[in-house]
Each structure stands twice: as C-alpha cells, then as structure tokens.
Design a protein around this motif. Structure first.
Motif, short mmCIF file in Angstrom:
data_model
loop_
_atom_site.label_atom_id
_atom_site.label_comp_id
_atom_site.label_asym_id
_atom_site.label_seq_id
_atom_site.Cartn_x
_atom_site.Cartn_y
_atom_site.Cartn_z
N SER A 193 -3.34 -24.21 24.55
CA SER A 193 -4.43 -23.14 24.35
C SER A 193 -4.69 -23.19 22.68
CB SER A 193 -4.06 -21.87 24.73
OG SER A 193 -3.08 -21.20 24.10
N TYR A 194 -5.96 -22.70 22.45
CA TYR A 194 -6.46 -22.64 21.12
C TYR A 194 -7.32 -21.49 21.17
CZ TYR A 194 -8.37 -24.39 16.66
OH TYR A 194 -8.66 -24.53 15.23
N HIS A 195 -7.09 -20.43 20.37
CA HIS A 195 -7.86 -19.28 20.17
C HIS A 195 -8.18 -18.80 18.75
CE1 HIS A 195 -9.49 -15.29 21.29
NE2 HIS A 195 -8.86 -14.86 20.17
N ASP A 196 -9.46 -19.06 18.09
CA ASP A 196 -9.56 -18.72 16.68
C ASP A 196 -10.26 -17.49 16.43
OD1 ASP A 196 -9.76 -18.90 13.99
OD2 ASP A 196 -10.98 -20.80 13.85
N GLN A 197 -9.62 -16.59 15.67
CA GLN A 197 -10.46 -15.28 15.29
C GLN A 197 -10.86 -15.52 13.69
OE1 GLN A 197 -10.85 -13.26 18.35
NE2 GLN A 197 -10.95 -12.17 16.69
N ALA A 198 -11.88 -16.42 13.39
CA ALA A 198 -12.53 -16.77 12.27
C ALA A 198 -13.17 -15.80 11.47
CB ALA A 198 -13.17 -18.03 12.37
N GLN A 207 -28.57 -13.84 -5.30
CA GLN A 207 -28.88 -14.98 -4.11
C GLN A 207 -27.63 -14.83 -3.30
OE1 GLN A 207 -29.07 -18.53 -6.77
NE2 GLN A 207 -31.39 -18.45 -7.09
N GLY A 208 -27.78 -14.40 -2.25
CA GLY A 208 -26.49 -14.24 -1.36
C GLY A 208 -25.93 -15.24 -1.15
N ARG A 209 -24.76 -15.51 -0.60
CA ARG A 209 -23.73 -16.60 -0.31
C ARG A 209 -22.42 -16.40 0.32
NH1 ARG A 209 -20.40 -19.53 -3.27
NH2 ARG A 209 -19.65 -18.25 -4.86
N PHE A 210 -22.07 -17.09 1.00
CA PHE A 210 -20.77 -17.17 1.57
C PHE A 210 -19.66 -17.32 0.62
CE2 PHE A 210 -22.24 -16.83 5.82
CZ PHE A 210 -21.27 -16.30 6.51
N THR A 211 -18.76 -16.82 0.33
CA THR A 211 -17.79 -16.91 -0.68
C THR A 211 -16.52 -17.69 -0.09
OG1 THR A 211 -16.74 -14.88 -0.39
CG2 THR A 211 -18.50 -15.22 -2.17
N GLN A 212 -16.30 -17.63 1.33
CA GLN A 212 -15.08 -18.15 1.96
C GLN A 212 -15.20 -17.82 3.39
OE1 GLN A 212 -11.15 -16.91 0.68
NE2 GLN A 212 -11.10 -14.99 1.84
N ILE A 213 -14.35 -18.85 4.36
CA ILE A 213 -14.32 -18.88 5.56
C ILE A 213 -12.79 -19.13 5.71
CG2 ILE A 213 -14.34 -19.91 7.90
CD1 ILE A 213 -17.28 -20.35 7.34
N VAL A 214 -12.20 -18.12 6.67
CA VAL A 214 -10.85 -18.22 6.92
C VAL A 214 -10.56 -18.26 8.51
CG1 VAL A 214 -8.39 -17.14 7.01
CG2 VAL A 214 -10.14 -16.83 4.81
N LEU A 215 -10.10 -19.41 8.83
CA LEU A 215 -9.82 -19.89 10.29
C LEU A 215 -8.44 -19.19 10.51
CD1 LEU A 215 -11.21 -23.50 10.24
CD2 LEU A 215 -12.42 -21.35 10.54
N LYS A 216 -8.39 -18.61 11.70
CA LYS A 216 -7.18 -18.14 11.95
C LYS A 216 -6.66 -18.40 13.54
CE LYS A 216 -7.69 -14.09 8.91
NZ LYS A 216 -7.53 -12.70 9.08
N PRO A 217 -6.62 -19.87 13.76
CA PRO A 217 -6.10 -20.27 15.14
C PRO A 217 -4.86 -19.82 15.45
CG PRO A 217 -6.26 -22.02 13.50
CD PRO A 217 -6.75 -20.93 12.67
N GLN A 218 -4.56 -19.33 16.77
CA GLN A 218 -3.56 -19.27 17.35
C GLN A 218 -3.38 -20.31 18.59
OE1 GLN A 218 -3.55 -15.04 18.76
NE2 GLN A 218 -3.99 -14.37 16.89
N ILE A 219 -2.55 -21.06 18.35
CA ILE A 219 -2.29 -22.14 19.32
C ILE A 219 -0.93 -22.19 19.80
CG2 ILE A 219 -2.05 -24.79 19.07
CD1 ILE A 219 -3.59 -24.27 16.37
N THR A 220 -0.94 -22.59 21.28
CA THR A 220 0.09 -22.71 22.04
C THR A 220 0.46 -24.13 22.11
OG1 THR A 220 0.02 -20.32 22.94
CG2 THR A 220 1.34 -22.18 24.09
N LEU A 221 1.48 -24.95 22.11
CA LEU A 221 1.64 -26.32 22.32
C LEU A 221 2.67 -26.43 23.39
CD1 LEU A 221 2.75 -27.38 18.86
CD2 LEU A 221 0.59 -27.43 19.73
N ARG A 222 2.73 -27.56 24.12
CA ARG A 222 3.71 -27.69 25.10
C ARG A 222 5.10 -27.80 24.79
NH1 ARG A 222 2.65 -33.81 26.71
NH2 ARG A 222 3.28 -33.80 24.48
N ALA A 223 6.01 -27.15 25.42
CA ALA A 223 7.37 -26.99 25.02
C ALA A 223 7.82 -28.31 24.33
CB ALA A 223 8.21 -26.57 26.20
N GLY A 224 8.68 -28.20 23.20
CA GLY A 224 9.22 -29.38 22.77
C GLY A 224 8.40 -30.18 21.70
N ASP A 225 7.11 -29.95 21.73
CA ASP A 225 6.12 -30.57 20.62
C ASP A 225 6.60 -29.99 19.45
OD1 ASP A 225 5.33 -32.03 22.69
OD2 ASP A 225 3.22 -31.28 22.64
#
Length: 155
Positions: free
Chosen positions: A88-93, A102-120
């Motif tokens: 599973s992969y769920h990002d709350q960016a 002159q408005g602009r983005f200053t940053q993006i922060v990706l905050k993925p919550q990831i579940t891997l197969r057991a043992g990976d």
C-alpha cells in the motif's frame, strides 16, 4: 539510448462567463474544464482565496497531485525492479505557495505512508525514494524543492 520526446495535449475551457464576461473582477466565475481525448473531464476553478469554487480542483492542487503521482509511479517501478513488494502507498502531500507580487510555490513535501511485504528491506525501500525523486519528470521540471518524508512499515 537516444532521447525520446513525448507530447501531451489537453484542452482547458473557461466555463465561468455569467453573461458579462470579465467586465469586472467579480463579474465572472473562475470555473473551467480540463479535457483530454478518451478521459473523464476534470472540473476546475481557482482556489477559494481567489473567488474560486472549493468543490472543484484548482491548479495548485493539480500541481501537487501531479508531483505526488509522478514520484509514486517511479517509486513503485523502482521497488518492483529491486524485488520489494509495496502492498500500500498513501501520500498526504503538502505544497506551500507564497502569494506575493509574483506568487510561486516555495516547496512541496511528499509524505508517503508505505506498507511493504513482510521481510522486505525497509532501508532499501527508503533509499529508493531518492532514486524516484531523481527520475520524476515533474519534480525535475520544477524550480523549487520537492522533499520526501516517507514512513515505511511491514505488513
């Protein structure tokens, strides 16, 4: 390998004319539709801070979503190549935009919550985020930092 060029085409149509066009700043709605052949339309508007419709996607959200989705797709690809199974992969960016002359983005922060197969290998899975960032077409096109703060666990 030779460089390959890819072209994309979308139609953005303003649908916010309330009968007087842009006669005044408040005389029109910011609504628009994004369309591409064979795909569902996207209902858009400006951010509510700029008189937009909060029920529709705004360009800032679309930029954030594009950045998150591109990173995710590269990450999943790299994990598959490395023999890591992402379950599973769920990002709350989050994106930060500075409204100035002159408005602009200053940053993006990706905050993925990831579940891997057991043992990976969690450490390898974390390291692959750096590679995904280096490969991400969208992040490579931006002129501000894109940070990644993954949280990874086993199933």
């Amino acid at each position: 390998m030779a460089d390959r060029e890819h072209r994309y085409q979308v139609t953005v149509e303003w649908t916010g004319n309330k009968g007087k066009g842009t006669e005044t700043y408040r005389a029109y709605e910011r609504k628009f539709t994004v369309a591409a052949a064979g795909k569902a339309d996207i209902a858009g508007s400006s951010d509510p801070a700029f008189l937009g419709d909060a029920a529709r996607w705004n360009p800032e959200e679309m930029l954030l979503a594009s950045t998150s989705a591109c990173h995710k797709l590269w990450y999943l690809h790299l994990c598959a190549e490395a023999g890591i199974s992402v379950e599973s992969y769920h990002d709350q960016a989050e994106g930060t935009m500075l409204e100035a002359k002159q408005g602009r983005f200053t940053q993006i922060v990706l905050k993925p919550q990831i579940t891997l197969r057991a043992g990976d290998d969690i450490e390898l899975a974390k390291a692959l985020h750096h590679q995904a960032h280096e490969q991400c077409f969208i992040a490579n096109s931006l002129n501000f930092p894109v940070l990644c703060e993954p949280q990874i666990k086993h199933a």
